[in-house]
Write a protein that holds these residues in place. Structure first.
Motif, PDB file in Angstrom:
ATOM      1  N   ASN A  36       7.102  -0.443   5.808  1.00  4.84           N
ATOM      2  CA  ASN A  36       7.356  -1.179   5.419  1.00  4.84           C
ATOM      3  C   ASN A  36       6.563  -1.477   3.764  1.00  4.84           C
ATOM      4  OD1 ASN A  36       7.870  -3.601   7.725  1.00  4.84           O
ATOM      5  ND2 ASN A  36       5.837  -3.579   8.216  1.00  4.84           N
ATOM      6  N   GLY A  37       6.994  -0.120   3.329  1.00  4.08           N
ATOM      7  CA  GLY A  37       6.775  -0.251   1.852  1.00  4.08           C
ATOM      8  C   GLY A  37       4.969  -1.117   1.651  1.00  4.08           C
ATOM      9  N   ALA A  38       4.607  -0.039   2.507  1.00  3.85           N
ATOM     10  CA  ALA A  38       2.384   0.210   1.909  1.00  3.85           C
ATOM     11  C   ALA A  38       2.623   0.621   0.463  1.00  3.85           C
ATOM     12  CB  ALA A  38       1.992  -0.019   2.597  1.00  3.85           C
ATOM     13  N   ALA A  39       3.539   2.289   0.518  1.00  9.12           N
ATOM     14  CA  ALA A  39       3.222   3.157   0.017  1.00  9.12           C
ATOM     15  C   ALA A  39       3.740   2.512  -1.973  1.00  9.12           C
ATOM     16  CB  ALA A  39       3.633   4.573   0.589  1.00  9.12           C
ATOM     17  N   VAL A  40       4.794   1.991  -1.852  1.00 12.12           N
ATOM     18  CA  VAL A  40       5.596   1.266  -2.807  1.00 12.12           C
ATOM     19  C   VAL A  40       4.905   1.079  -3.645  1.00 12.12           C
ATOM     20  CG1 VAL A  40       6.777   0.351  -4.456  1.00 12.12           C
ATOM     21  CG2 VAL A  40       7.811   1.259  -2.288  1.00 12.12           C
ATOM     22  N   LYS A  41       3.784  -0.543  -2.850  1.00 12.87           N
ATOM     23  CA  LYS A  41       2.653  -1.823  -3.645  1.00 12.87           C
ATOM     24  C   LYS A  41       0.987  -0.326  -3.588  1.00 12.87           C
ATOM     25  CE  LYS A  41       3.917  -5.018  -0.453  1.00 12.87           C
ATOM     26  NZ  LYS A  41       5.297  -5.062  -0.362  1.00 12.87           N
ATOM     27  N   VAL A  42       1.156   1.107  -3.062  1.00 12.34           N
ATOM     28  CA  VAL A  42      -0.102   1.513  -3.609  1.00 12.34           C
ATOM     29  C   VAL A  42      -0.215   2.041  -4.886  1.00 12.34           C
ATOM     30  CG1 VAL A  42      -1.894   3.483  -2.705  1.00 12.34           C
ATOM     31  CG2 VAL A  42      -0.894   1.702  -1.223  1.00 12.34           C
ATOM     32  N   VAL A  43       1.247   2.759  -5.132  1.00 13.62           N
ATOM     33  CA  VAL A  43       1.607   2.967  -5.951  1.00 13.62           C
ATOM     34  C   VAL A  43       1.769   1.943  -7.875  1.00 13.62           C
ATOM     35  CG1 VAL A  43       3.691   4.508  -7.657  1.00 13.62           C
ATOM     36  CG2 VAL A  43       3.106   4.934  -5.495  1.00 13.62           C
ATOM     37  N   ALA A  44       2.471   0.755  -7.057  1.00  9.55           N
ATOM     38  CA  ALA A  44       2.597  -0.258  -8.353  1.00  9.55           C
ATOM     39  C   ALA A  44       1.107  -0.928  -8.920  1.00  9.55           C
ATOM     40  CB  ALA A  44       3.581  -1.026  -7.957  1.00  9.55           C
ATOM     41  N   GLU A  45       0.999  -0.680  -7.883  1.00  5.57           N
ATOM     42  CA  GLU A  45      -1.475  -0.861  -7.741  1.00  5.57           C
ATOM     43  C   GLU A  45      -1.389   0.231  -8.968  1.00  5.57           C
ATOM     44  OE1 GLU A  45      -3.627  -3.428  -9.114  1.00  5.57           O
ATOM     45  OE2 GLU A  45      -1.818  -4.514  -7.612  1.00  5.57           O
ATOM     46  N   LYS A  46      -1.686   1.352  -8.638  1.00  3.87           N
ATOM     47  CA  LYS A  46      -2.280   2.441  -9.036  1.00  3.87           C
ATOM     48  C   LYS A  46      -2.219   3.043 -10.662  1.00  3.87           C
ATOM     49  CE  LYS A  46      -4.193   7.366  -8.675  1.00  3.87           C
ATOM     50  NZ  LYS A  46      -4.928   6.918  -8.805  1.00  3.87           N
ATOM     51  N   TYR A  47      -0.462   2.715 -11.026  1.00 10.27           N
ATOM     52  CA  TYR A  47       0.105   3.070 -12.004  1.00 10.27           C
ATOM     53  C   TYR A  47       1.078   1.697 -12.698  1.00 10.27           C
ATOM     54  CZ  TYR A  47      -0.291   7.661 -10.136  1.00 10.27           C
ATOM     55  OH  TYR A  47      -0.660   8.736 -10.084  1.00 10.27           O
ATOM     56  N   LYS A  48       0.462   0.614 -12.632  1.00 15.97           N
ATOM     57  CA  LYS A  48       0.620  -0.690 -13.262  1.00 15.97           C
ATOM     58  C   LYS A  48       1.083  -0.811 -14.603  1.00 15.97           C
ATOM     59  CE  LYS A  48       0.255  -5.607 -12.547  1.00 15.97           C
ATOM     60  NZ  LYS A  48      -0.918  -6.673 -11.954  1.00 15.97           N
ATOM     61  N   GLY A  49       1.963  -1.221 -14.852  1.00  7.70           N
ATOM     62  CA  GLY A  49       1.981  -1.162 -16.529  1.00  7.70           C
ATOM     63  C   GLY A  49       2.070  -0.299 -17.797  1.00  7.70           C
ATOM     64  N   LEU A  50       2.420   0.988 -17.239  1.00  7.92           N
ATOM     65  CA  LEU A  50       1.678   2.714 -18.008  1.00  7.92           C
ATOM     66  C   LEU A  50       3.677   2.700 -18.511  1.00  7.92           C
ATOM     67  CD1 LEU A  50       0.132   5.085 -15.382  1.00  7.92           C
ATOM     68  CD2 LEU A  50      -0.667   3.477 -18.105  1.00  7.92           C
TER      69      LEU A  50
END
Length: 206
Positions: A172-186
Motif C-alpha cells: 500500500n506504499g508505506a515504504a514510500v511514505k517513510v522515505v518521503a518523511e525521512k528525506y523531505k525537502g532535500l
C-alpha cells in the motif's frame, strides 16, 4: 514552442550577419574579418540548432513512452499523462532532475502498473532520497517501486522504519511514505543552482 523560438532567433541572427557582411564588404580589409566571423557564428549556430533538435528528440521519445505505457495501464488516461508531464516540470524547477529524465522514469512506473498518485509519490520521494544519499534517481525509483511487491528489499537494510513494515503495508506504499518523511525537502535544499540552470537550459532546447 521553445524549439520554434530558437529557430526564429537563429534566423534573425543569420539575417543580421548577412547585412553586417555586406556592409563590411565595402571597406576592403574588414571583409575578411567579417567573413571569418560569419563562418564561426554560423558554425556555433549549427551546434545550437543541433543541440535543440537532439534535446527535442529525447523529450519527445520520453513523452511517447509515457503515453504508450499509460494506454496499457488501466489506472491512467490522457488526463493522467498531462498531469504527470506537468509534475515533471514542477520537479525540475525544485531539483536537479531534468523533466525528460522524470518522464522516462514515469513511463517505467506506468508500465509497472502504478497509479498517477503512486507515480507522483514515488518520484517526489525518490528525488529527496537521491539527494540525501547520493544515489542516482533511477536507482531510487527502482528501489521504491520494488517495495510495492510487498518486500522491503534494499531499502529495508538501510532504513529501520521500513524493516518493520508488513507485506500489506508495503503493497500500500508505506515504504514510500517513510522515505518521503525521512528525506523531505532535500532535493530542493541540496539542489545545485548551476545544475538547475543547466536543466533550464536543456528545457529551452526542448
Amino acid at each position: 514552442g521553445k524549439l520554434n523560438t530558437a529557430m526564429g532567433e537563429a534566423s534573425n541572427a543569420a539575417s543580421g550577419l548577412a547585412s553586417k557582411i555586406s556592409n563590411a564588404a565595402s571597406s576592403g580589409g574588414l571583409y575578411v574579418a567579417a567573413a571569418v566571423g560569419a563562418i564561426a557564428a554560423t558554425k556555433k549556430l549549427g551546434e545550437v540548432m543541433r543541440e535543440c533538435t537532439d534535446a527535442y528528440k529525447v523529450q519527445e521519445k520520453a513523452e511517447r513512452a509515457l503515453e504508450i505505457a499509460a494506454k496499457n495501464n488501466p489506472y491512467l488516461d490522457g488526463q493522467s499523462v498531462a498531469g504527470l508531464k506537468s509534475f515533471a516540470s514542477e520537479l525540475q524547477a525544485v531539483s536537479e532532475i531534468g523533466d525528460e529524465t522524470s518522464i522516462k522514469l514515469m513511463a517505467q512506473l506506468a508500465a509497472a502498473g502504478r497509479t498517477e498518485a503512486q507515480i507522483r509519490d514515488i518520484m517526489k520521494a525518490s528525488a529527496d532520497y537521491a539527494a540525501g544519499t547520493g544515489i542516482d534517481i533511477a536507482t531510487a525509483v527502482q528501489n521504491l517501486n520494488a517495495t510495492y511487491s510487498g518486500s522491503a528489499g534494499l531499502l529495508g537494510k538501510h532504513l529501520t522504519g521500513i524493516k518493520g513494515l508488513t507485506e500489506e503495508q508495503l503493497k500500500n506504499g508505506a515504504a514510500v511514505k517513510v522515505v518521503a518523511e525521512k528525506y523531505k525537502g532535500l532535493a530542493e535544499n541540496l539542489a545545485d543552482v548551476k545544475v538547475q540552470a543547466e536543466g533550464a537550459k536543456g528545457d529551452f532546447k526542448e
